[in-house]
Scaffold this motif. Structure first.
Motif, PDB file in Angstrom:
ATOM      1  N   UNK A 143      -7.708  21.640  38.044  1.00  0.00           N
ATOM      2  CA  UNK A 143      -8.719  20.960  37.374  1.00  0.00           C
ATOM      3  C   UNK A 143      -8.152  20.081  36.303  1.00  0.00           C
ATOM      4  N   UNK A 144      -7.434  18.928  36.590  1.00  0.00           N
ATOM      5  CA  UNK A 144      -6.839  17.824  35.568  1.00  0.00           C
ATOM      6  C   UNK A 144      -8.103  17.143  35.325  1.00  0.00           C
ATOM      7  N   UNK A 145      -7.916  16.433  34.166  1.00  0.00           N
ATOM      8  CA  UNK A 145      -8.966  15.428  33.458  1.00  0.00           C
ATOM      9  C   UNK A 145     -10.001  14.836  34.536  1.00  0.00           C
ATOM     10  N   UNK A 146      -9.324  14.310  35.752  1.00  0.00           N
ATOM     11  CA  UNK A 146     -10.165  13.507  36.548  1.00  0.00           C
ATOM     12  C   UNK A 146     -11.369  14.525  37.308  1.00  0.00           C
ATOM     13  N   UNK A 147     -10.769  15.944  37.449  1.00  0.00           N
ATOM     14  CA  UNK A 147     -11.931  16.981  37.766  1.00  0.00           C
ATOM     15  C   UNK A 147     -12.783  17.442  36.641  1.00  0.00           C
ATOM     16  N   UNK A 148     -12.180  17.727  35.703  1.00  0.00           N
ATOM     17  CA  UNK A 148     -13.108  18.245  34.393  1.00  0.00           C
ATOM     18  C   UNK A 148     -13.946  17.238  34.099  1.00  0.00           C
ATOM     19  N   UNK A 271     -18.278  26.723  33.593  1.00  0.00           N
ATOM     20  CA  UNK A 271     -17.570  27.233  32.507  1.00  0.00           C
ATOM     21  C   UNK A 271     -16.502  26.526  31.961  1.00  0.00           C
ATOM     22  N   UNK A 272     -15.728  26.436  32.959  1.00  0.00           N
ATOM     23  CA  UNK A 272     -14.449  25.615  32.694  1.00  0.00           C
ATOM     24  C   UNK A 272     -14.692  24.168  32.017  1.00  0.00           C
ATOM     25  N   UNK A 273     -15.545  23.666  32.587  1.00  0.00           N
ATOM     26  CA  UNK A 273     -15.983  22.244  32.001  1.00  0.00           C
ATOM     27  C   UNK A 273     -16.824  22.225  30.809  1.00  0.00           C
ATOM     28  N   UNK A 274     -17.645  23.045  30.580  1.00  0.00           N
ATOM     29  CA  UNK A 274     -18.214  23.444  29.228  1.00  0.00           C
ATOM     30  C   UNK A 274     -17.167  23.556  28.150  1.00  0.00           C
ATOM     31  N   UNK A 275     -16.485  24.706  28.499  1.00  0.00           N
ATOM     32  CA  UNK A 275     -15.277  24.970  27.505  1.00  0.00           C
ATOM     33  C   UNK A 275     -14.052  23.614  27.139  1.00  0.00           C
ATOM     34  N   UNK A 276     -13.869  22.927  28.205  1.00  0.00           N
ATOM     35  CA  UNK A 276     -13.145  21.690  27.988  1.00  0.00           C
ATOM     36  C   UNK A 276     -14.013  20.696  26.994  1.00  0.00           C
ATOM     37  N   UNK A 277     -15.277  20.509  27.447  1.00  0.00           N
ATOM     38  CA  UNK A 277     -15.988  19.639  26.775  1.00  0.00           C
ATOM     39  C   UNK A 277     -16.116  20.065  25.146  1.00  0.00           C
ATOM     40  N   UNK A 278     -16.455  21.204  25.068  1.00  0.00           N
ATOM     41  CA  UNK A 278     -16.558  21.768  23.803  1.00  0.00           C
ATOM     42  C   UNK A 278     -15.168  21.541  22.824  1.00  0.00           C
ATOM     43  N   UNK A 279     -13.970  22.011  23.633  1.00  0.00           N
ATOM     44  CA  UNK A 279     -12.786  21.646  22.880  1.00  0.00           C
ATOM     45  C   UNK A 279     -12.539  20.455  22.526  1.00  0.00           C
ATOM     46  N   UNK A 380     -13.831  12.302  28.468  1.00  0.00           N
ATOM     47  CA  UNK A 380     -12.719  12.950  29.296  1.00  0.00           C
ATOM     48  C   UNK A 380     -12.092  12.255  30.431  1.00  0.00           C
ATOM     49  N   UNK A 381     -12.839  11.660  30.946  1.00  0.00           N
ATOM     50  CA  UNK A 381     -12.413  10.637  32.068  1.00  0.00           C
ATOM     51  C   UNK A 381     -11.687   9.458  31.328  1.00  0.00           C
ATOM     52  N   UNK A 382     -11.632   9.097  29.958  1.00  0.00           N
ATOM     53  CA  UNK A 382     -11.181   8.051  29.519  1.00  0.00           C
ATOM     54  C   UNK A 382      -9.453   8.424  29.522  1.00  0.00           C
ATOM     55  N   UNK A 383      -8.956   9.621  29.783  1.00  0.00           N
ATOM     56  CA  UNK A 383      -7.721  10.097  30.003  1.00  0.00           C
ATOM     57  C   UNK A 383      -7.315  10.046  31.169  1.00  0.00           C
ATOM     58  N   UNK A 384      -7.897   9.643  32.234  1.00  0.00           N
ATOM     59  CA  UNK A 384      -7.492   9.248  33.582  1.00  0.00           C
ATOM     60  C   UNK A 384      -7.033   7.768  34.033  1.00  0.00           C
TER      61      UNK A 384
END
Length: 641
Positions: A143-148, A271-279, A380-384
């Motif tokens: 689940x790297x940034x490209x997936x998240x 859930x993982x996506x939402x947690x990363x988004x909230x982070x 988040x995709x800006x980190x890809x």
């Protein structure tokens, strides 16, 4: 002698852990509840209609759902031990489960028997999710940034049609049953416009409650015009509690359980996506253990839901968007929302008031919130590293498949029943596509993006760069910094590079770390603005971006006079990153304004401009090497004329 010791400096709590005054907790918490309420009651309404339940049974389902949502939200935001991520995440029934639950209920004969089959599968799925949370850490490498980023973007975009349905039809029903009414559209767009206006023209407290104000004002206007009805309030009881196994003991079927397990696997990804988004929103680093804690809370809440006549739970994406819009980061605000939901689940009369908010009003607010979720995905995709063609494929194909199902939701009807679990939701299909494509392209035998060269010639990869000697490296990349030797030599010494982002950073770090004498040499390696240069150099291309190679004689003279005045004043040429200003007039106005700077300030400004120029040249170099990847650029980012 009296010894004094300095009192320790108090450690300031992270904004996530800040406890706000009770009045603010109540107000912001209510805003979360109002934004969430429509989605919360949607699942019970759909299930009741599909299974043929009575109105009394529907009311109990809604109360049970709200009550359990409150418990689930407290588990996630407040936490118990290793359960709960302790972020401002509100929990609700995952929309992903609606289709499979309807199928499970109908296979069991509908009615109460159908509900009992659903609850059996929900209880088992909750236990499965809780146990699987302990094994999530080794899976997070997938689940790297490209997936998240793709999953978050897909969630945001995939939810927008829900908001659109509320606006144009006032419900999620078929348009033929409930045709589009202009007043519904006006309600939704007016609420959206009010939220935008508050965000633009107000600040502080008013800006943070923009969504709440939009919902309240929209409802009041609709009530005044006769389109908001609160007749159910008088007939609803004051107090009502949900009791465990209200409808009877659950039943357990293998097919139903397997279907719900698939749903919960997808829910873990959401859930993982939402947690990363909230982070990202609250500026808090998310670790693997944080994801595990969040998934444990989902599992426990889902298990409790099966007992208390409710459903599978996950983080609600629209409330992630609300955190983004309001910038209120305290998890205790969401905890307050959880308490309010427990109260609403215990006070049907109060819940009936909230239920009176017209669907088009909710739709207008939902557009803003779902769009904010999509924006987090873009962030988040800006980190890809999109210079890597593999990442372009992962994002583009995943989003494309998600939109296929979102635009044509009945496409899954042509497939077998087992396949409809995936093909029935654009979010599920897009999320699975992102994971599988990333594994295919980036995890198992992945290729390497070319970073230099032209189509038809030998293309240089990162591996080739890491094998280059210094002369080859200078020949390939010297044009980025006008072939200034010390910059190229220092960048060369930073090998090996893991990817093109590290290669780009090497040049930026090298040129900014030079001595004063080295910087003077670098600055003077650039030609004066407006002078003729060799057509083979990148310099003319820099000028072309600003239209400087298309000036008439008077405009060209003005640029040359400006450049001469600048050099006479500072001792080095006027350097402007044309790719950032895009127009001749802005180049000239920027140069004139900079004449008033001190030499030290202007030296720093010029170095930053060189870094920007090198960055644009690097992008063009990579685009030449990756023509397929560069073909996708106009889709995501407009290019200068």
């Amino acid at each position: 002698m009296t010894m004094t010791t300095a009192s320790p400096t108090p450690v300031r709590a992270h904004p996530v852990d800040e406890i706000l005054p009770v009045s603010q907790l109540a107000t912001y918490g209510l805003q979360h509840v109002l934004a969430f309420y429509a989605g919360a009651i949607l699942t019970p309404i759909i299930l009741a209609g599909a299974l043929g339940l009575t109105n009394e049974q529907l009311i109990h389902l809604i109360n049970a759902d709200l009550f359990t949502c409150g418990i689930a939200t407290l588990l996630q935001s407040v936490g118990i031990g290793r359960i709960g991520v302790r972020l401002p995440l509100l929990q609700g029934v995952t929309i992903t489960a609606v289709g499979p639950m309807v199928a499970i209920g109908l296979d069991a004969g509908g009615g109460v028997d159908g509900l009992l089959a659903i609850y059996g599968s929900v209880i088992v799925a909750g236990v499965f999710t809780f146990v699987m949370a302990s094994y999530v850490k080794p899976l997070m490498r997938f689940f790297p940034p490209v997936v998240v980023g793709s999953v978050i973007l897909i969630i945001g975009i995939g939810l927008l049609p829900v908001a659109a349905n509320y606006i144009v039809m006032g419900s999620g029903l078929n348009a033929m049953q409930n045709p589009v009414l202009l007043k519904n559209v006006m309600y939704g767009l007016s609420v959206l416009a009010l939220i935008v206006a508050i965000q633009r023209f107000f600040s502080g407290f008013m800006q943070t409650i923009a969504v709440l104000v939009g919902l309240v004002v929209g409802t009041v206007v609709a009530w005044a015009l006769g389109d908001a009805h609160f007749g159910e309030v008088s007939t609803a009881p004051w107090v009502g509690y949900t009791t465990p196994f209200y409808f009877g003991w659950p039943t357990f079927g293998l097919t139903a359980i397997l279907s719900m397990l698939v749903v919960m696997v997808i829910t873990m990804i959401e859930t993982a996506g939402d947690v990363y988004a909230t982070g990202e929103i609250v500026k808090k680093r998310i670790r693997n253990e944080d994801i595990a804690r969040a998934i444990r809370a989902d599992g426990l809440a889902t298990f409790i839901g099966g007992i208390l006549n409710a459903f599978p739970y996950t983080c609600f994406a629209q409330n992630v968007g609300l955190v983004r819009l309001t910038q209120i980061r305290s998890r205790w605000v969401v905890a307050a929302a959880g308490v309010i939901m427990i109260l609403l689940g215990s006070l049907p009369k109060v819940a009936a008031i909230v239920a009176g908010i017209p669907a088009p009003v909710l739709g207008g607010a939902a557009l803003a919130m779902f769009g904010a979720v999509a924006a987090v995905g873009v962030q988040t995709l800006g980190k890809v590293d999109f210079n890597n063609q593999n990442n372009v494929v992962v994002v583009s194909i995943s989003v494309g498949l998600a939109m296929l199902v979102t635009a044509q939701p009945f496409i899954g009807d042509a497939f077998p029943e087992w396949a409809r679990i995936v093909l029935g939701s654009g979010i599920i299909l897009g999320a699975l596509s992102a994971i599988l494509l990333n594994m295919l392209f980036n995890s198992f035998g992945s290729g390497t993006a070319a970073v230099a060269g032209r189509p038809g010639d030998h293309l240089v990869t990162i591996a080739d760069v890491n094998r280059m000697n210094e002369a080859e490296f200078c020949m390939t990349f010297g044009g980025l910094v006008e072939n200034t030797p010390w910059v190229i030599e220092r960048a060369f010494r930073m090998r090996p590079f893991a990817d093109t982002l590290e290669l780009r950073s090497a040049f930026q770090n090298a040129l900014l770390a030079g001595t004063s004498e080295e910087h003077h040499q670098l600055l003077n390696s650039f030609a004066d603005l407006g002078t003729d240069a060799d057509a083979e150099t990148a310099y003319l291309f820099d000028h072309a971006n600003a239209g400087i190679d298309e000036l008439d004689a008077d405009e060209h003279d003005a640029v040359r006079h400006l450049a001469k005045a600048y050099r006479d004043h500072f001792g080095f040429p006027l350097i402007v990153s044309a790719g950032d200003v895009e127009r001749y007039e802005r180049v000239v106005s920027s140069g004139r304004a900079r004449l008033s700077n001190t030499p030290a300030v202007e030296r720093s400004t010029a170095l930053v401009e060189i870094a920007r120029i090198a960055n644009h040249r690097f992008d063009r170099l990579v685009a030449n090497a990756n023509p397929h990847a560069s073909a996708f650029v106009p889709t995501f980012m407009p290019q200068p004329a």
